[in-house]
Design a protein around this motif. Structure first.
Motif, PDB file in Angstrom:
ATOM      1  N   TYR A 693       0.832  -1.207   0.000  1.00 36.07           N
ATOM      2  CA  TYR A 693       0.000   0.000   0.000  1.00 36.07           C
ATOM      3  C   TYR A 693       0.865   1.254   0.000  1.00 36.07           C
ATOM      4  O   TYR A 693       0.606   2.210  -0.738  1.00 36.07           O
ATOM      5  N   ARG A 694       1.919   1.260   0.809  1.00 39.05           N
ATOM      6  CA  ARG A 694       2.815   2.413   0.837  1.00 39.05           C
ATOM      7  C   ARG A 694       3.464   2.612  -0.540  1.00 39.05           C
ATOM      8  O   ARG A 694       3.574   3.733  -1.030  1.00 39.05           O
ATOM      9  N   GLU A 696       2.276   1.702  -3.419  1.00 37.81           N
ATOM     10  CA  GLU A 696       1.265   2.199  -4.346  1.00 37.81           C
ATOM     11  C   GLU A 696       1.008   3.695  -4.130  1.00 37.81           C
ATOM     12  O   GLU A 696       0.796   4.444  -5.078  1.00 37.81           O
ATOM     13  N   LEU A 697       0.999   4.122  -2.855  1.00 38.38           N
ATOM     14  CA  LEU A 697       0.806   5.547  -2.569  1.00 38.38           C
ATOM     15  C   LEU A 697       1.885   6.396  -3.226  1.00 38.38           C
ATOM     16  O   LEU A 697       1.605   7.448  -3.826  1.00 38.38           O
ATOM     17  N   ASN A 700       1.421   6.385  -7.020  1.00 38.28           N
ATOM     18  CA  ASN A 700       0.206   7.067  -7.488  1.00 38.28           C
ATOM     19  C   ASN A 700       0.055   8.472  -6.911  1.00 38.28           C
ATOM     20  O   ASN A 700      -1.066   9.000  -6.837  1.00 38.28           O
ATOM     21  N   TRP A 702       0.111   9.654  -3.889  1.00 40.81           N
ATOM     22  CA  TRP A 702      -0.714   9.705  -2.675  1.00 40.81           C
ATOM     23  C   TRP A 702      -2.216   9.729  -2.975  1.00 40.81           C
ATOM     24  O   TRP A 702      -3.001  10.267  -2.202  1.00 40.81           O
ATOM     25  N   SER A 707      -4.575   3.557  -4.513  1.00 44.28           N
ATOM     26  CA  SER A 707      -3.505   2.790  -3.866  1.00 44.28           C
ATOM     27  C   SER A 707      -4.053   1.607  -3.084  1.00 44.28           C
ATOM     28  O   SER A 707      -3.480   0.511  -3.099  1.00 44.28           O
TER      29      SER A 707
END
Length: 804
Positions: A693-694, A696-697, A700, A702, A707
């Motif tokens: 997830y981090r 993806e953030l 993308n 944030w 994400s």
């Protein structure tokens, strides 16, 4: 800085592994050989598992008892309930069988009907003498009838010891030498001498002999533990390899994984031998446990390799990324899993400490083996064929991921309501959980020796020893009439307690002496008056036979006495009630300024040990949560993320505890392990999800929703794979004949299944609902360790390829 260090570390690790393949493989073979040399140190536990610390008050009292009277669990009982025993042929055969046991070095003494003695008054010499009930062998039915009449009607001293006059059940007592009870000699006697002789007797007479007693129970139970190790390992290998093959449809990948986990099992056994630990019901679980935990490691690594190969077709680049990316994440998850087991090291129980040491080291070892062996073997193998990569396009997996995404996107309120309902229902169930301190509850309930335990419970009110030691605080204080009367009053309470057998002590011997003094009249089987006491004791002092009998009940100084009774297999609640009743009587009858009275015995120690573990359960689990929370704080550097990550992992534990209450599964040593084990494993999914997830953030810019869904799609498949393997892997333990092992397997499997759903549904829902407060750039600062590194520079890959 830390990020660069982590990236450089795994780049270096990848280069070392892939450039030194032969050396590493030789090293693994050498270490495996060295561990195999330690297998000879493994041995079955020769004594009962003591769950209490050595310096615990209960253990101190028990050890004092052993120093005074010696080992108390040295009795093996043979029993027959059959009217055909009372004929000339069978009764003589029974007596001969008892006589044969006396010839063995392991046997201290044998007491059978043939050995029973009448206490006869010798007025001329003012002493008692012993006269056998059966002087030679049985010759007629009339002799048998007279024997029954004498035993069952005239001598209450022997009633409920060697016979039950109501049901005509007959017993023989075999006392092993106290110094061999906790040694392998006991096992050899039971397996090589006792059982073959009994089998031969049953074939010759067609009589069913029941056998019990702690030495016998412990020997057969220990053998069952060893037999199940092989069964578990085979079943775990079979189940996990079938699931693995179903996912990957590759014999090559399945075979490589089996090689890795088999070496892991060999290492775990070597660790047990290296520490010189005994094989207990807990350490026996570790080899199959390593298979179950090792296969998900293989799934992560092989799946990543095949995914990378399909993505860009460069085998060297794929292997390097397997080590650098998945190796880092797998290290983190294996450390958290090992931490869950390592918390047991901090308990005061030797049994749990050993389990924690071996399990945590074995988990770290299987990680190292996976990281080394899988990339190295694939570096020698040809490029994967298209059929090896087909599993990456499975539509049904995509359907499962799409369902999860729809639930998180459109049904978050439903997810929260379901979670709250489950939480409330679980809390209600938790209040219904009971604690069990039964010594035989976890033994194979369908086994013959457990059925024999039930038989002796019905006929003689139990087989588990409970001892009461009386310290009169002065030499020869036991034979004071005041002491004997106090002991008699306590024994009357024991007789009135249905769960306890008729007690055996010096009181019965003194009563028998009075009966003998009055020429064997049954009505005089009672304690003497103060006037009678002096001349009855003068007879006893002149009788060497009485002195020999006293040795079992009174120590050499005459200061300590013991009351021995046997108890049924009862739960903790009943045991506590009985203990309270006895203690109240002791406090009332024995003034503390004159006497020091303690209850002890193996059954009581086990019950106390169970309560001790339950009290430490909250501490152990809290410690596991605390350690893993610290670990995640170090990884994510966010206190808020700790809270949000713990919620989906604590809920499955509460659900499992609630199920235990509703299903009547008690808290006991085996089920206590469930929570720390399941928490340590389930938090792995959370780490994988949050790490992705981090990433993806950051990729993308944030954008939180994008994400979350990206992380869900990316990690959902691997989390589903590993959870299925873990579910069915732990389910293997349900084939055990030990109730505790069955409960452990079923409960951990259920908890991990709940944990998967919680991490795939509840965790992303919380991230989306709390996005402003938690899932933002300020909260999710740069991590201390970047679990999933960024894509590597292709120039590094080319350099590595040139050096391979």
């Amino acid at each position: 800085m830390t990020k660069l260090f982590t990236k450089d570390f795994w780049d270096i690790t990848a280069r070392i592994i892939l450039r030194n393949k032969i050396i590493i493989l030789v090293g693994i073979v050498l270490v495996t050989f060295l561990f195999s040399q330690k297998w000879d140190n493994m041995r079955l536990s020769s004594s009962e598992a003591n769950l209490l610390p050595d310096d615990h008050e209960v253990n101190i009292v028990y050890n004092h008892f052993l120093e005074t009277f010696g080992e108390e669990g040295n009795l093996i009982i043979l029993g027959i309930k059959d009217s055909t025993l009372f004929n000339v042929k069978n009764l003589n055969a029974w007596n001969k069988l008892s006589l044969k046991f006396k010839a063995f070095d392991a046997v201290e003494t044998v007491v059978s009907i043939k050995d029973l003695q009448k206490l006869i008054k010798d007025s001329e010499n003012e002493r008692f003498r012993l006269e056998p009930f059966i002087k030679d062998s049985i010759h007629s039915l009339e002799q048998i009838s007279n024997l029954q009449n004498e035993l069952f009607e005239k001598y209450p001293f022997y009633d409920n010891f060697l016979f039950n006059k109501e049901t005509k059940t007959i017993r023989t007592a075999i006392y092993l030498k106290k110094d061999i009870v906790n040694t392998p000699i006991r096992k050899f006697f039971v397996n090589d001498s006792l059982i073959p002789l009994i089998d031969r007797f049953e074939k010759e007479t067609h009589l069913d002999v029941r056998v019990s007693g702690m030495p016998y129970i412990r020997t057969l139970n220990a053998q069952n533990i060893v037999d199940e190790i092989g069964l578990f390992v085979f079943a775990a290998l079979l189940v996990t390899s079938l699931i693995f093959f179903f996912f990957f449809r590759s014999f090559r990948a399945t075979f490589i994984s089996l090689i890795v986990v088999c070496i892991g099992v060999m290492w775990s056994l070597g660790i047990i031998g290296a520490f010189d630990y005994e094989i207990s019901v807990l350490t026996a679980l570790i080899p199959p446990l390593i298979i179950v935990i090792g296969i998900p490691n293989c799934i992560f690594l092989i799946n990543k390799y095949q995914h990378e190969v399909k993505l860009h077709g460069n085998k060297v680049k794929s292997l390097q990324r397997v080590i650098a990316k998945v190796g880092n994440a797998t290290l983190m998850t294996n450390v958290t899993t090992a931490s869950g087991f390592a918390t047991f090291i901090l308990t005061e129980s030797k049994l749990l400490k050993e389990f924690g040491v071996v399990a945590s080291l074995s988990i770290l070892s299987i990680f190292v083996l996976c990281l080394l062996i899988i990339p190295i073997i694939y570096s020698f193998l040809p490029f994967p064929k298209d059929r090896h990569l087909e599993h990456l396009n499975k539509r049904w997996i995509g359907g499962f991921v799409n369902w999860m995404e729809r639930m998180v996107r459109h049904r978050r309120i439903t997810i929260y309501i379901t979670a709250v309902i489950l939480l409330v229902v679980s809390i209600i169930g938790i209040y219904q959980i009971k604690i069990s301190g039964s010594l035989i509850e976890d033994m194979p309930q369908e086994s013959e020796f457990v059925n024999d335990i039930r038989f002796f419970e019905d006929e003689f009110n139990g087989i588990m020893p409970l001892e009461i030691m009386i310290d009169t605080k002065r030499k020869k204080g036991v034979m004071k009439l005041s002491t004997l009367k106090r002991m008699d009053e306590l024994e009357n309470l024991i007789i009135e307690t249905p769960e306890l057998s008729k007690p055996v002590s010096v009181v019965g011997l003194v009563k028998y002496s009075k009966q003998a003094y009055y020429n064997g009249k049954t009505k005089y089987y009672q304690l003497p008056t103060s006037q009678e006491n002096s001349f009855i004791l003068s007879y006893a002092k002149n009788s060497s036979s009485n002195v020999d009998l006293l040795k079992s009940f009174v120590d050499s100084t005459g200061q300590y006495a013991r009351i021995t009774t046997f108890m049924k297999d009862i739960g903790t609640d009943k045991m506590e009630r009985i203990e309270e009743n006895l203690q109240n009587k002791i406090d009332k009858v024995f003034p503390k300024e004159k006497y020091n009275v303690n209850m002890t015995g193996k059954a009581l120690i086990f019950q106390k040990g169970t309560k001790y573990l339950v009290k430490n359960l909250a501490i152990s689990l809290s410690l596991a949560i605390f350690l893993i929370a610290l670990f995640m704080a170090y990884l994510f550097r966010s206190s808020r993320m700790i809270i949000i990550s713990l919620i989906p992992n604590l809920l499955p534990l509460l659900i499992t505890a609630g199920l235990m209450g509703y299903l009547g599964v008690p808290i006991k040593p085996s089920t206590i392990l469930v929570f720390s084990i399941a928490f340590g494993i389930s938090v792995d999914d959370t780490i994988h999800f949050l790490a992705k997830y981090r990433q993806e953030l950051q990729a993308n810019k944030w954008a939180i929703k994008v994400s979350v869904y990206g992380a869900l799609r990316e990690t959902g498949v691997s989390m589903f794979y590993t959870s299925i393997v873990l579910f069915f892997g732990f389910s293997v333990f349900t084939i055990s004949s030990f109730g505790g092992t069955v409960a452990l397997g079923a409960l951990v499997s259920a908890t991990l299944l709940f944990a998967m759903l919680s991490n795939l549904l509840l965790l992303p829902s919380l991230l989306l609902s709390l996005e402003r407060n938690i899932a933002n750039k300020e909260v999710l600062r740069e991590p201390s360790i970047n679990i999933i590194p960024e894509e590597e520079d292709d120039q590094n890959i080319e350099k590595l390829s040139d050096n391979m």
